[in-house]
Design a protein around this motif. Structure first.
Motif, PDB file in Angstrom:
ATOM      1  N   GLU A 136       0.834  -1.217   0.000  1.00 41.05           N
ATOM      2  CA  GLU A 136       0.000   0.000   0.000  1.00 41.05           C
ATOM      3  C   GLU A 136       0.867   1.265   0.000  1.00 41.05           C
ATOM      4  O   GLU A 136       0.555   2.244  -0.689  1.00 41.05           O
ATOM      5  CB  GLU A 136      -0.934   0.018   1.219  1.00 41.05           C
ATOM      6  CG  GLU A 136      -2.005  -1.059   1.224  1.00 41.05           C
ATOM      7  CD  GLU A 136      -1.480  -2.469   1.521  1.00 41.05           C
ATOM      8  OE1 GLU A 136      -2.138  -3.443   1.110  1.00 41.05           O
ATOM      9  OE2 GLU A 136      -0.391  -2.593   2.155  1.00 41.05           O
ATOM     10  N   GLN A 137       1.949   1.230   0.772  1.00 36.82           N
ATOM     11  CA  GLN A 137       2.842   2.401   0.817  1.00 36.82           C
ATOM     12  C   GLN A 137       3.480   2.655  -0.547  1.00 36.82           C
ATOM     13  O   GLN A 137       3.609   3.796  -0.985  1.00 36.82           O
ATOM     14  CB  GLN A 137       3.940   2.189   1.871  1.00 36.82           C
ATOM     15  CG  GLN A 137       3.457   2.364   3.304  1.00 36.82           C
ATOM     16  CD  GLN A 137       4.550   1.995   4.299  1.00 36.82           C
ATOM     17  OE1 GLN A 137       5.050   0.861   4.311  1.00 36.82           O
ATOM     18  NE2 GLN A 137       4.934   2.955   5.130  1.00 36.82           N
ATOM     19  N   VAL A 138       3.891   1.574  -1.218  1.00 41.74           N
ATOM     20  CA  VAL A 138       4.518   1.725  -2.538  1.00 41.74           C
ATOM     21  C   VAL A 138       3.497   2.249  -3.553  1.00 41.74           C
ATOM     22  O   VAL A 138       3.803   3.124  -4.366  1.00 41.74           O
ATOM     23  CB  VAL A 138       5.141   0.391  -3.022  1.00 41.74           C
ATOM     24  CG1 VAL A 138       5.724   0.557  -4.429  1.00 41.74           C
ATOM     25  CG2 VAL A 138       6.224  -0.079  -2.061  1.00 41.74           C
ATOM     26  N   GLU A 139       2.279   1.742  -3.485  1.00 45.78           N
ATOM     27  CA  GLU A 139       1.225   2.222  -4.394  1.00 45.78           C
ATOM     28  C   GLU A 139       0.979   3.720  -4.186  1.00 45.78           C
ATOM     29  O   GLU A 139       0.767   4.475  -5.143  1.00 45.78           O
ATOM     30  CB  GLU A 139      -0.067   1.428  -4.168  1.00 45.78           C
ATOM     31  CG  GLU A 139       0.013  -0.010  -4.695  1.00 45.78           C
ATOM     32  CD  GLU A 139      -1.030  -0.940  -4.087  1.00 45.78           C
ATOM     33  OE1 GLU A 139      -1.845  -0.480  -3.254  1.00 45.78           O
ATOM     34  OE2 GLU A 139      -1.033  -2.132  -4.440  1.00 45.78           O
ATOM     35  N   GLU A 140       1.028   4.134  -2.926  1.00 47.98           N
ATOM     36  CA  GLU A 140       0.843   5.558  -2.586  1.00 47.98           C
ATOM     37  C   GLU A 140       1.976   6.409  -3.163  1.00 47.98           C
ATOM     38  O   GLU A 140       1.747   7.498  -3.705  1.00 47.98           O
ATOM     39  CB  GLU A 140       0.836   5.695  -1.053  1.00 47.98           C
ATOM     40  CG  GLU A 140      -0.025   6.829  -0.549  1.00 47.98           C
ATOM     41  CD  GLU A 140      -0.158   6.787   0.977  1.00 47.98           C
ATOM     42  OE1 GLU A 140       0.448   7.662   1.611  1.00 47.98           O
ATOM     43  OE2 GLU A 140      -0.816   5.860   1.504  1.00 47.98           O
TER      44      GLU A 140
END
Length: 290
Positions: A136-140
């Motif tokens: 999720e952090q990478v997608e953000e």
């Protein structure tokens, strides 16, 4: 249940397949047939070529496919209950479960490699590995970065590869480090695989796949685009085409295979990259490599 998995680009090495060629008549037949199908001496490049020669997409992809399939087809105990491949490896998996014959699959791999190389030349782009952040952090990070950049390979928890335009990747690497990534480093690849920048290659590959016979497989293939099992030839075709511009959901594929009963994973191909990733995804399963 036995799962067989097949690696993608990046697992090549000088001398790959030489031992196999020398020790197996079946492997020799496949390698000799590959030279005729491809129209260049892939054997020479695999056995005697430099790292640089092997790194060219038009060489790398057929070389890894050939090595992987030769290993699988010369393994007497090859009795898969399910298969999967990482990116390019999906083509090797489709030979192992008899969806494609060797010759047709190699032709598709060669066309895919050339189409991807052309797309890379049209759009200067790259990929980068991000370690230590959640998916999720990478997608953000990708959403915040300036320009085209997307999550491309969900390799294992805490290891995700992003793909996009050169400047967008640079910006995303800065943002990832600010978000707490252990590392965010560009990879030595020729372009933004599994991103919208591969659209010209996807269109070209779609025509080649449409003209190829796909059989009903002997067992399901867990495909990159949705991490789900497929046995319908038309669904397999559509997913294989979509794969070029969509992310490789490797973590989810392995998790779904385990949930569906996989107890042993055997990697067929050069190196042991997938074996390492599977051990990080689920330590309860047995892993092996041939």
């Amino acid at each position: 249940m036995n799962a067989y998995v097949f690696p993608g680009q990046g697992s090549q090495f000088p001398g790959m397949g030489k031992e196999l060629y020398e020790g197996s008549e079946k492997a020799r037949e496949l390698f000799d047939a590959a030279n005729d199908i491809l129209g260049f001496d892939i054997k020479r490049i695999m056995f005697e070529g430099t790292k640089e020669e092997l790194k060219e997409t038009k060489v790398t992809q057929p070389a890894i496919f050939l090595h992987s399939v030769a290993l699988a087809l010369t393994t007497e105990e090859l009795k898969p209950d399910m298969v999967a491949g990482h990116s390019l490896g999906e083509f090797s998996a489709l030979v192992a479960n008899k969806t494609l014959n060797f010759e047709d699959a190699l032709r598709l791999v060669a066309q895919r490699a050339m189409a991807m190389q052309k797309a890379c030349e049209q759009n200067p782009s790259t990929m980068a590995a991000v370690l230590g952040l959640s998916d999720e952090q990478v997608e953000e990070v990708c959403e915040k970065a300036n320009g085209v950049v997307v999550a491309a390979n969900y390799n294992c928890p805490g290891q995700l590869v992003i793909s996009g335009a050169n400047e967008a990747i640079e910006h995303a690497c800065v943002l990832a480090k600010e978000a707490g990534a252990k590392r965010a480093l560009p990879l030595p690849v020729g372009g933004a695989f599994h991103s919208p920048l591969m659209e010209p290659a996807r269109e070209e590959l779609a025509k080649a796949i449409a003209a190829t016979t796909f059989n009903t497989p002997i067992c399901p293939v867990y495909q990159n685009v949705d991490a789900k099992p497929h046995t319908d030839p038309e669904e397999i075709k559509a997913n294989l085409i979509a794969q070029l511009t969509a992310p490789v959901r490797w973590t989810q594929s392995v998790q779904n295979m385990v949930a569906d009963g996989a107890t042993k994973f055997t990697e067929c191909g050069p190196g042991k990259v997938l074996k390492g990733l599977i051990m990080k995804i689920d330590r309860s399963v047995e892993t092996d490599a041939v």
